[in-house]
Design an enzyme around this catalytic site. Structure first.
Site, PDB file in Angstrom:
ATOM      1  N   SER A 232      -8.477   0.188  84.418  1.00 36.60           N
ATOM      2  CA  SER A 232      -8.347  -1.251  84.107  1.00 36.60           C
ATOM      3  C   SER A 232      -9.670  -1.994  84.319  1.00 36.60           C
ATOM      4  O   SER A 232     -10.087  -2.788  83.468  1.00 36.60           O
ATOM      5  CB  SER A 232      -7.219  -1.896  84.923  1.00 36.60           C
ATOM      6  OG  SER A 232      -7.283  -1.527  86.269  1.00 36.60           O
ATOM      7  N   HIS A 262      -1.843   5.316  85.715  1.00 33.50           N
ATOM      8  CA  HIS A 262      -2.569   4.269  86.461  1.00 33.50           C
ATOM      9  C   HIS A 262      -1.513   3.337  87.061  1.00 33.50           C
ATOM     10  O   HIS A 262      -0.675   3.767  87.844  1.00 33.50           O
ATOM     11  CB  HIS A 262      -3.537   3.587  85.478  1.00 33.50           C
ATOM     12  CG  HIS A 262      -4.537   2.650  86.081  1.00 33.50           C
ATOM     13  ND1 HIS A 262      -4.855   2.620  87.415  1.00 33.50           N
ATOM     14  CD2 HIS A 262      -5.318   1.673  85.502  1.00 33.50           C
ATOM     15  CE1 HIS A 262      -5.773   1.683  87.628  1.00 33.50           C
ATOM     16  NE2 HIS A 262      -6.072   1.091  86.486  1.00 33.50           N
ATOM     17  N   HIS A 308      -4.809  11.356  93.456  1.00 35.46           N
ATOM     18  CA  HIS A 308      -5.758  10.297  93.093  1.00 35.46           C
ATOM     19  C   HIS A 308      -7.037  10.929  92.564  1.00 35.46           C
ATOM     20  O   HIS A 308      -7.415  12.024  92.995  1.00 35.46           O
ATOM     21  CB  HIS A 308      -6.085   9.413  94.305  1.00 35.46           C
ATOM     22  CG  HIS A 308      -6.640   8.085  93.903  1.00 35.46           C
ATOM     23  ND1 HIS A 308      -7.969   7.877  93.696  1.00 35.46           N
ATOM     24  CD2 HIS A 308      -6.025   6.916  93.629  1.00 35.46           C
ATOM     25  CE1 HIS A 308      -8.155   6.623  93.332  1.00 35.46           C
ATOM     26  NE2 HIS A 308      -6.996   6.019  93.278  1.00 35.46           N
ATOM     27  N   ARG A 317      -3.894   1.782 101.586  1.00 38.09           N
ATOM     28  CA  ARG A 317      -2.991   0.738 101.094  1.00 38.09           C
ATOM     29  C   ARG A 317      -1.538   1.213 101.219  1.00 38.09           C
ATOM     30  O   ARG A 317      -0.633   0.425 101.481  1.00 38.09           O
ATOM     31  CB  ARG A 317      -3.334   0.381  99.631  1.00 38.09           C
ATOM     32  CG  ARG A 317      -4.771  -0.110  99.466  1.00 38.09           C
ATOM     33  CD  ARG A 317      -5.173  -0.207  97.999  1.00 38.09           C
ATOM     34  NE  ARG A 317      -5.075   1.080  97.331  1.00 38.09           N
ATOM     35  CZ  ARG A 317      -5.148   1.248  96.012  1.00 38.09           C
ATOM     36  NH1 ARG A 317      -5.317   0.203  95.231  1.00 38.09           N
ATOM     37  NH2 ARG A 317      -5.064   2.443  95.486  1.00 38.09           N
ATOM     38  N   ASP A 363       0.986   3.362  95.095  1.00 36.87           N
ATOM     39  CA  ASP A 363       2.223   3.210  94.321  1.00 36.87           C
ATOM     40  C   ASP A 363       3.419   3.910  94.954  1.00 36.87           C
ATOM     41  O   ASP A 363       4.564   3.645  94.585  1.00 36.87           O
ATOM     42  CB  ASP A 363       2.015   3.742  92.892  1.00 36.87           C
ATOM     43  CG  ASP A 363       0.939   2.970  92.161  1.00 36.87           C
ATOM     44  OD1 ASP A 363       0.834   1.752  92.381  1.00 36.87           O
ATOM     45  OD2 ASP A 363       0.182   3.583  91.386  1.00 36.87           O
TER      46      ASP A 363
HETATM   47  N1  CMX Z   1       2.046  15.581  90.646  1.00 34.04           N
HETATM   48  C1  CMX Z   1       1.893  16.714  89.921  1.00 34.04           C
HETATM   49  N2  CMX Z   1       0.713  17.189  89.510  1.00 34.04           N
HETATM   50  C2  CMX Z   1      -0.388  16.497  89.882  1.00 34.04           C
HETATM   51  C3  CMX Z   1      -0.309  15.319  90.659  1.00 34.04           C
HETATM   52  C4  CMX Z   1       0.967  14.849  91.027  1.00 34.04           C
HETATM   53  N3  CMX Z   1       1.154  13.738  91.712  1.00 34.04           N
HETATM   54  N4  CMX Z   1      -1.565  14.865  90.858  1.00 34.04           N
HETATM   55  C5  CMX Z   1      -2.392  15.710  90.223  1.00 34.04           C
HETATM   56  N5  CMX Z   1      -1.677  16.690  89.616  1.00 34.04           N
HETATM   57  C6  CMX Z   1      -2.154  17.759  88.738  1.00 34.04           C
HETATM   58  C7  CMX Z   1      -2.831  17.122  87.530  1.00 34.04           C
HETATM   59  O1  CMX Z   1      -1.873  16.744  86.546  1.00 34.04           O
HETATM   60  C8  CMX Z   1      -3.762  18.236  87.077  1.00 34.04           C
HETATM   61  O2  CMX Z   1      -2.981  19.165  86.368  1.00 34.04           O
HETATM   62  P1  CMX Z   1      -3.602  19.898  85.048  1.00 34.04           P
HETATM   63  O3  CMX Z   1      -4.749  20.697  85.573  1.00 34.04           O
HETATM   64  O4  CMX Z   1      -2.453  20.709  84.540  1.00 34.04           O
HETATM   65  O5  CMX Z   1      -4.041  18.813  84.115  1.00 34.04           O
HETATM   66  C9  CMX Z   1      -4.181  18.873  88.406  1.00 34.04           C
HETATM   67  O6  CMX Z   1      -3.187  18.492  89.383  1.00 34.04           O
HETATM   68  C10 CMX Z   1      -5.540  18.404  88.899  1.00 34.04           C
HETATM   69  O7  CMX Z   1      -5.549  16.977  88.901  1.00 34.04           O
HETATM   70  P2  CMX Z   1      -6.461  16.166  89.932  1.00 34.04           P
HETATM   71  O8  CMX Z   1      -7.880  16.507  89.648  1.00 34.04           O
HETATM   72  O9  CMX Z   1      -5.970  16.358  91.323  1.00 34.04           O
HETATM   73  O10 CMX Z   1      -6.103  14.673  89.545  1.00 34.04           O
HETATM   74  P3  CMX Z   1      -6.752  13.777  88.376  1.00 34.04           P
HETATM   75  O11 CMX Z   1      -7.989  13.145  88.922  1.00 34.04           O
HETATM   76  O12 CMX Z   1      -6.862  14.526  87.099  1.00 34.04           O
HETATM   77  O13 CMX Z   1      -5.617  12.684  88.171  1.00 34.04           O
HETATM   78  C11 CMX Z   1      -3.971  11.137  88.900  1.00 34.04           C
HETATM   79  C12 CMX Z   1      -5.371  11.693  89.145  1.00 34.04           C
HETATM   80  C13 CMX Z   1      -3.757   9.914  89.760  1.00 34.04           C
HETATM   81  C14 CMX Z   1      -3.869  10.735  87.415  1.00 34.04           C
HETATM   82  C15 CMX Z   1      -2.937  12.248  89.222  1.00 34.04           C
HETATM   83  O14 CMX Z   1      -3.021  12.562  90.595  1.00 34.04           O
HETATM   84  C16 CMX Z   1      -1.515  11.848  88.863  1.00 34.04           C
HETATM   85  O15 CMX Z   1      -1.106  12.016  87.713  1.00 34.04           O
HETATM   86  N6  CMX Z   1      -0.726  11.304  89.865  1.00 34.04           N
HETATM   87  C17 CMX Z   1       0.611  10.828  89.607  1.00 34.04           C
HETATM   88  C18 CMX Z   1       0.553   9.457  88.939  1.00 34.04           C
HETATM   89  C19 CMX Z   1       0.063   8.379  89.902  1.00 34.04           C
HETATM   90  O16 CMX Z   1       0.522   8.281  91.023  1.00 34.04           O
HETATM   91  N7  CMX Z   1      -0.876   7.556  89.414  1.00 34.04           N
HETATM   92  C20 CMX Z   1      -1.356   6.367  90.184  1.00 34.04           C
HETATM   93  C21 CMX Z   1      -2.771   6.528  90.685  1.00 34.04           C
HETATM   94  C22 CMX Z   1      -3.252   5.249  91.315  1.00 34.04           C
HETATM   95  C23 CMX Z   1      -3.760   4.275  90.252  1.00 34.04           C
HETATM   96  O17 CMX Z   1      -4.739   4.585  89.548  1.00 34.04           O
HETATM   97  O18 CMX Z   1      -3.186   3.204  90.101  1.00 34.04           O
END
Ligand code: CMX
Length: 423
Positions: A232, A262, A308, A317, A363
């Site tokens: 964002s 996000h 994250h 937070r 979240d």
């Molecule tokens: N549940 C399941 N799998 C997860 C996970 C979770 N909570 N967090 C990461 N992973 C997976 C990723 O999908 C990725 O899988 P692939 O290799 O198959 O694509 C792998 O673990 C590695 O990811 P990462 O390097 O640890 O995380 P990223 O930096 O790519 O993504 C985030 C970060 C937040 C998008 C991811 O942790 C996620 O999808 N979390 C759940 C959604 C969430 O809570 N988002 C809010 C974040 C806060 C915000 O920005 O507002």
């Protein structure tokens, strides 16, 4: 806004001098190399943006102007906005000035309500927020100043005016969206004499409990900023770098906040908890919850609220919300779920071994607390996040305007070009 403007005026020469001297002394110094996996992996960790308002480290989380967020949880959102913009907390007169400036812009014209009420009944509240803010663009002082030929050096003054208009009205717009979208009755008008968060809490009309106001205040403080590289903030920065005003820029950034990876994760988190509740008819055993989480992962779904891109520890937070639940003795099934998931999910994600960070982000806790006070329409939760994040985005845009930052234009590459570079 004389006091606020004076404080910014005082900071201006130093801020601009820092940019000039860094460019002069080190303009061609190399600070990093970029790997192919970073180009293909969302530019992760590429240090390519300037953000003065806050920073996020892997092992500690958010600092606003170098103050850890957990040391700011008793401040008002007005304090946080002032801190984000100027680098210092306001004195009493400065705080009162911002509160009054927000209150003076809290009235929202009928034309905006007409637009929001004309949208289809099942429009997502984030669409309504983005449209509501965009529809306010006609009041942009920045656009008028630009069209009147204002000098680039002075454009930050009109930007500050726009930030106050946007922030002053966004709470009224958001609270009105809650009421229009979920059939709660007509929007509640702002009350004179209340500060920004108390007014927002009142206009939502969710609860008369005094601690509801405390939660809204904490909510607005905790989500305010998270440095410049998140979807964002970065989107808003890119749009703003083309000299689009804050209404265009914030609206654009909020469209990114509406994504489930996000800001929408807070909505998804509560949906996850409500589904769990339905599946088990109450709070299940640790073992049953573990199994459920593994099944979800096996189905290719993420566990919302966990993981994250930057953090590698529990998000402070999340800790602040967790502490709020403890100190206010909040204890329904959803709060129990939030606590139990905190115990189980990090173990599950660690065992699965994919997520680089198995710990909760903000979240994972926020929705359970909103639900506790009676805000059960979780499609609205990202709007709460957006209202708060508008402070960080506005302050980042303001600082860039003060600096006269350049239009953003990185180089994109084709696969063939990337291959030829690594040959
Ligand atoms: N549940 C399941 N799998 C997860 C996970 C979770 N909570 N967090 C990461 N992973 C997976 C990723 O999908 C990725 O899988 P692939 O290799 O198959 O694509 C792998 O673990 C590695 O990811 P990462 O390097 O640890 O995380 P990223 O930096 O790519 O993504 C985030 C970060 C937040 C998008 C991811 O942790 C996620 O999808 N979390 C759940 C959604 C969430 O809570 N988002 C809010 C974040 C806060 C915000 O920005 O507002």
């Amino acid at each position: 806004m004389d006091l606020f403007k004076a404080r910014l005026d005082e900071k201006l020469p130093q801020l601009r001098a820092e940019r000039t001297s860094l460019l002069k002394e080190h303009g061609d110094s190399q600070i990093t190399t970029v790997a192919i996996e970073q180009v293909l992996g969302g530019m992760r960790a590429v240090p390519a943006l300037l953000c003065e308002t806050s920073s996020v480290s892997a092992d500690e989380g958010l600092r606003i102007r170098n103050i850890p967020i957990l040391d700011l949880t008793t401040q008002s959102p007005e304090d946080i906005f002032f801190l984000l913009c100027t680098g210092s907390l306001p004195n009493d007169a400065e705080r009162a000035e911002i509160s009054a400036a927000f209150a003076a812009k809290a009235h929202v014209p009928d034309s905006i309500w007409n637009v929001l009420k004309a949208l289809p009944k099942d429009t997502h509240p984030m669409v309504m927020l983005s449209i509501g803010i965009l529809a306010m663009e006609k009041y942009s002082a920045f656009r008028s100043a630009y069209e009147a030929g204002a000098s680039k050096d002075d454009l930050w003054k009109a930007t500050l005016e726009d930030c106050i208009t946007l922030l002053g009205s966004v709470t009224t717009i958001a609270a009105g969206i809650y009421r229009i979208r979920f059939d709660k009755g007509e929007p509640i008008a702002p009350t004179a004499g209340l500060d920004w968060s108390a007014n927002f809490a009142t206009m939502l009309g969710v609860s008369n409990n005094k601690s509801w106001e405390d939660l809204v205040r904490l909510y607005l403080v905790l989500h305010s900023d998270h440095e410049g590289g998140n979807v964002s903030a970065m989107t808003s920065h890119v749009v703003s770098s083309a000299l689009s005003d804050v209404f265009y820029s914030v609206s654009a950034g909020l469209n990114g906040l509406a994504g489930p990876l996000h800001g929408l994760a807070n909505q998804e988190c509560l949906r996850f908890i409500v589904d769990l509740h339905e599946e088990f008819g109450g709070v299940p055993s640790d073992e049953a919850l573990r199994e459920y989480c593994f099944k979800r992962l096996a189905g290719g779904q993420v566990i919302p609220g966990y993981g994250h891109a930057v953090l590698r520890v529990t998000d402070p937070r999340f800790t602040a919300f967790y502490n709020f639940a403890e100190s206010h003795d909040l204890n329904d099934d959803n709060v129990q779920f939030m606590k139990k998931l905190f115990k189980i999910v990090p173990e599950v994600l660690t065992e699965q071994g994919k997520a680089k960070n198995p710990w909760p982000n903000v979240d994972a806790a926020s929705g359970s607390l909103l639900y506790y006070y009676g805000m059960k329409e979780f499609e609205f939760y990202t709007v709460m996040f957006g209202v708060s994040r508008a402070m960080g985005i506005c302050s980042q845009i303001l600082v860039h305007r003060m600096l006269g930052s350049s239009i953003v234009r990185p180089k994109s590459m084709t696969f063939a070009e990337l291959r030829s570079m690594v040959k």
